[in-house]
Design a protein around this motif. Structure first.
Motif, mmCIF file in Angstrom:
data_model
loop_
_atom_site.group_PDB
_atom_site.id
_atom_site.type_symbol
_atom_site.label_atom_id
_atom_site.label_comp_id
_atom_site.label_asym_id
_atom_site.label_seq_id
_atom_site.Cartn_x
_atom_site.Cartn_y
_atom_site.Cartn_z
ATOM 1 N N UNK A 44 -102.929 63.946 -27.695
ATOM 2 C CA UNK A 44 -103.799 64.445 -26.627
ATOM 3 C C UNK A 44 -103.320 63.977 -25.258
ATOM 4 N N UNK A 45 -102.983 62.703 -25.147
ATOM 5 C CA UNK A 45 -102.550 62.170 -23.854
ATOM 6 C C UNK A 45 -101.254 62.820 -23.384
ATOM 7 N N UNK A 46 -100.270 62.936 -24.290
ATOM 8 C CA UNK A 46 -99.002 63.582 -23.924
ATOM 9 C C UNK A 46 -99.247 65.041 -23.548
ATOM 10 N N UNK A 47 -100.089 65.713 -24.298
ATOM 11 C CA UNK A 47 -100.410 67.108 -24.004
ATOM 12 C C UNK A 47 -101.017 67.252 -22.618
ATOM 13 N N UNK A 48 -101.947 66.370 -22.285
ATOM 14 C CA UNK A 48 -102.587 66.429 -20.969
ATOM 15 C C UNK A 48 -101.572 66.219 -19.852
ATOM 16 N N UNK A 49 -100.726 65.213 -20.017
ATOM 17 C CA UNK A 49 -99.745 64.916 -18.967
ATOM 18 C C UNK A 49 -98.791 66.086 -18.763
ATOM 19 N N UNK A 50 -98.226 66.579 -19.858
ATOM 20 C CA UNK A 50 -97.245 67.674 -19.768
ATOM 21 C C UNK A 50 -97.888 68.948 -19.236
ATOM 22 N N UNK A 51 -99.041 69.309 -19.756
ATOM 23 C CA UNK A 51 -99.681 70.563 -19.360
ATOM 24 C C UNK A 51 -100.170 70.518 -17.920
ATOM 25 N N UNK A 52 -100.781 69.414 -17.523
ATOM 26 C CA UNK A 52 -101.275 69.297 -16.149
ATOM 27 C C UNK A 52 -100.121 69.358 -15.153
ATOM 28 N N UNK A 53 -99.034 68.650 -15.439
ATOM 29 C CA UNK A 53 -97.876 68.678 -14.541
ATOM 30 C C UNK A 53 -97.267 70.069 -14.466
ATOM 31 N N UNK A 54 -97.116 70.706 -15.627
ATOM 32 C CA UNK A 54 -96.538 72.055 -15.661
ATOM 33 C C UNK A 54 -97.413 73.052 -14.910
ATOM 34 N N UNK A 55 -98.696 72.967 -15.151
ATOM 35 C CA UNK A 55 -99.636 73.890 -14.513
ATOM 36 C C UNK A 55 -99.691 73.674 -12.999
ATOM 37 N N UNK A 56 -99.697 72.415 -12.573
ATOM 38 C CA UNK A 56 -99.765 72.107 -11.141
ATOM 39 C C UNK A 56 -98.487 72.522 -10.422
ATOM 40 N N UNK A 57 -97.336 72.232 -11.046
ATOM 41 C CA UNK A 57 -96.050 72.593 -10.430
ATOM 42 C C UNK A 57 -95.848 74.103 -10.333
ATOM 43 N N UNK A 58 -96.536 74.841 -11.213
ATOM 44 C CA UNK A 58 -96.423 76.302 -11.175
ATOM 45 C C UNK A 58 -97.429 76.928 -10.202
#
Length: 353
Positions: free
Chosen positions: A64-78
């Motif tokens: 869950x933690x890795x998913x949150x970090x990766x998804x939030x960063x990807x979504x924000x950078x896009x």
């Protein structure tokens, strides 16, 4: 990137990591002899589970933690926006709620992982005293509420009543603190009560995550979408290992982490009272235990249920674990539908007019 794509990414990453970790964590737990100790007071057939690896909650916590970090960063950078129009209407910033939410889940997990390690060392199901556990959990709870207060995340939406800001005066401030401590401490431990048979806590929590995914679309809150998606992926991944016959148990580490996540979802949508219908099985599990203890003391030894929490009562009535999981999950799903309808038809949309 759309919020729907972000949702899919968060679910897939959390699910994939949790499932994959099972191939590493479960053998490691066996090697370290982190096996479950079954109490004599439980159903006799639970003795067959003696030695099943415990502390498996680490698997979905990492996922869950890795998913949150990766998804939030990807979504924000896009170019995606984690907050919503809801944030402009309701006092307080949602990004702080996102960070505080995962911190809360981790904090409760840390309190319990200490207990799990002590259990293993002393070969007992409980080692930390109730007072020590309560103090540890209350410290985490007060820390979270203080974060909410200092960040001005003190406004709640109450269906059919409207928005309530608890910073108006000292009286409303006291109500906010008392209610928040009660909700957080109670909800986290209620989730823990639900972790008693194979697959139950994970299945029920999956319906909670789905409910908040729906709510995130109602509120157009991408941060909540990603948070709920990561939770859903994590518990579904864990179910692959925890469905009867369970290859691993989540332990207190996992159930308290999930409890923190569930509480965070309630505060993220700024309507924590929705946790009552959306987590109706959690409520029933806790109340059955409270009623059992109270009735036992009042009547000098008599019992209402054959055993509490209530899932054990149904076990002793002849229900198998799979039936309990299916029925309890269905009941909670109905509660989730009621909760979502209360949010939507409680004049939620009217605030955007």
């Amino acid at each position: 990137m759309s919020s729907t794509v972000a949702l899919a990414i968060s679910i897939i990453i959390a699910f994939g990591i949790t499932v994959a970790l099972g191939f590493v964590v479960i053998p490691l737990l066996r090697k370290l002899k982190f096996g479950q100790t079954i109490l004599d007071i439980g159903p006799s057939w639970h003795k067959s589970k003696q030695g099943t690896p415990n502390m498996g909650g680490i698997m979905f916590a990492v996922g869950i933690i890795v998913s949150l970090i990766v998804t939030v960063l990807t979504y924000s950078l896009s170019g995606g926006e984690l907050e919503s129009d809801y944030s402009a209407i309701m006092q307080g910033k949602e990004k702080i709620l996102l960070i505080a939410g995962i911190d809360l889940a981790l904090a409760f997990g840390i309190v319990r992982i200490t207990d799990d390690f002590i259990k293993k060392k002393h070969k007992r199901n409980e080692r930390l005293t109730p007072k020590q556990k309560t103090v540890g959990q209350l410290i985490m709870t007060f820390g979270y509420v203080l974060t909410l207060w200092l960040s001005h995340n003190t406004s709640w939406y109450i269906p059919f009543i409207g928005t309530v800001n608890f910073e108006k005066n000292i009286f409303t401030a006291i109500i906010f603190w008392v209610l928040s401590v009660f909700i957080i401490y109670g909800c986290v431990n209620s989730v823990n009560f639900t972790d008693g048979i194979d697959g139950l806590c994970s299945s029920v929590t999956a319906t909670v995550a789905i409910a908040f995914i729906v709510i995130s679309y109602i509120e157009s809150f991408s941060g909540l979408t990603i948070f709920s998606g990561a939770l859903l992926g994590g518990v579904l991944g864990f179910l692959c290992w925890n469905w009867r016959p369970a290859k691993v148990f989540m332990g207190d580490t996992g159930s308290l982490f999930l409890g923190g996540m569930v509480v965070a979802l309630g505060y993220l949508c700024k309507c924590p009272i929705l946790l009552l219908p959306i987590g109706i099985v959690y409520v029933c599990e806790t109340m059955s235990d409270v009623i059992q203890i109270g009735y036992f003391k009042i009547t000098n030894g008599k019992r209402i249920f054959k055993m509490a929490p209530i899932h054990h009562h149904f076990e002793l009535c002849g229900w198998n674990e799979k039936k309990i999981c299916v029925v309890f999950t269905t009941v909670n799903l109905i509660g989730c539908v009621i909760g979502v309808l209360l949010l939507y038809y409680g004049n939620f949309a009217g605030r955007f007019a």
